[in-house]
Design a protein around this motif. Structure first.
Motif, PDB file in Angstrom:
ATOM      1  N   TRP A  55      21.015  -7.486   9.368  1.00  0.00           N
ATOM      2  CA  TRP A  55      21.078  -8.085  10.698  1.00  0.00           C
ATOM      3  C   TRP A  55      19.685  -8.595  11.055  1.00  0.00           C
ATOM      4  N   PRO A  56      19.587  -9.543  11.968  1.00  0.00           N
ATOM      5  CA  PRO A  56      18.253  -9.929  12.449  1.00  0.00           C
ATOM      6  C   PRO A  56      17.620  -8.744  13.185  1.00  0.00           C
ATOM      7  N   THR A  57      16.340  -8.591  13.034  1.00  0.00           N
ATOM      8  CA  THR A  57      15.641  -7.553  13.787  1.00  0.00           C
ATOM      9  C   THR A  57      15.582  -7.994  15.246  1.00  0.00           C
ATOM     10  N   TRP A 141      28.953 -17.847  16.165  1.00  0.00           N
ATOM     11  CA  TRP A 141      28.296 -18.233  14.912  1.00  0.00           C
ATOM     12  C   TRP A 141      28.953 -17.510  13.755  1.00  0.00           C
ATOM     13  N   GLY A 142      29.035 -16.180  13.844  1.00  0.00           N
ATOM     14  CA  GLY A 142      29.762 -15.403  12.859  1.00  0.00           C
ATOM     15  C   GLY A 142      29.182 -15.390  11.466  1.00  0.00           C
ATOM     16  N   SER A 143      27.897 -15.565  11.331  1.00  0.00           N
ATOM     17  CA  SER A 143      27.311 -15.541  10.001  1.00  0.00           C
ATOM     18  C   SER A 143      26.123 -14.605   9.988  1.00  0.00           C
ATOM     19  N   ALA A 154      31.165  -1.878  13.786  1.00  0.00           N
ATOM     20  CA  ALA A 154      30.321  -0.679  13.691  1.00  0.00           C
ATOM     21  C   ALA A 154      28.968  -0.853  14.387  1.00  0.00           C
ATOM     22  N   ASN A 155      28.500  -2.090  14.484  1.00  0.00           N
ATOM     23  CA  ASN A 155      27.166  -2.366  15.048  1.00  0.00           C
ATOM     24  C   ASN A 155      27.220  -3.467  16.100  1.00  0.00           C
ATOM     25  N   PRO A 156      27.857  -3.216  17.239  1.00  0.00           N
ATOM     26  CA  PRO A 156      28.019  -4.284  18.229  1.00  0.00           C
ATOM     27  C   PRO A 156      26.706  -4.856  18.741  1.00  0.00           C
ATOM     28  N   GLN A 162      22.556 -11.084  16.214  1.00  0.00           N
ATOM     29  CA  GLN A 162      22.926 -12.184  15.314  1.00  0.00           C
ATOM     30  C   GLN A 162      23.327 -13.420  16.106  1.00  0.00           C
ATOM     31  N   GLU A 163      24.207 -13.217  17.074  1.00  0.00           N
ATOM     32  CA  GLU A 163      24.721 -14.339  17.849  1.00  0.00           C
ATOM     33  C   GLU A 163      23.641 -14.939  18.751  1.00  0.00           C
TER      34      GLU A 163
END
Length: 171
Positions: A55-57, A141-143, A154-156, A162-163
């Protein structure tokens, strides 16, 4: 490696195991009758998948974000305008920015070792964003993870990052 025990109806076993294999690298499944003779017990060894993307930090996700104070103002103004129901893009932007704002506040509180309800509020807003994206018109985006993906479930809060990172770059 760890072991997972599942107690379910036989008709649910295939769906449950399929969901597990999307999230984990799983081994052989051992199956036994449940104590009530209606359900079954499944035992499966699992490991975290190596092929999941990071995931992005928070620093990456919020690099282009306006100040927290500015976002509080924007969110409060939209809530005060009470233009519900908003157009789908407005609803999504509201929940995206609100979830990101609450995530940033929760992160700041965690860094300062302050105990507030911000993490819980951030999690609830993140779940709402996932719900909006799942039921919406596909503008997320979903990527690499779309709203229905096991990693996003699991990681909302990571899903929010990300979005938001994508939205901030293209808004």
């Amino acid at each position: 490696m760890f072991e997972i025990r599942i107690i379910c109806l036989p008709s649910d076993a295939k769906r449950v195991l399929s969901g597990l294999s999307e999230t984990f690298t799983t081994g052989a499944v051992r199956q036994y009758l449940g104590r009530d003779d209606e359900r079954i017990r499944l035992y499966v060894t699992a490991e975290h998948r190596e092929d999941t993307e990071a995931w992005p930090t928070p620093d990456e996700a919020y690099a282009l974000a306006p100040s927290i104070v500015s976002e509080i103002g924007w969110t409060a103004q939209r809530a005060r305008e009470a233009l519900w129901p908003l157009h789908s893009t407005d609803v999504r932007e509201f929940w995206l920015r609100k979830a990101a704002l609450l995530d940033r506040i929760a992160l700041d509180d965690g860094t300062a070792s302050v105990h507030t309800d911000a993490p819980e509020l951030a999690l609830n807003a993140a779940r709402k964003l996932r719900e909006v994206d799942r039921d919406g018109d596909g503008r997320h985006w979903g990527s690499p993870y779309w709203p229905e993906h096991a990693e996003a479930i699991a990681n909302p809060r990571a899903y929010v990052r990300q979005e938001y990172a994508h939205w901030a770059k293209h808004h």
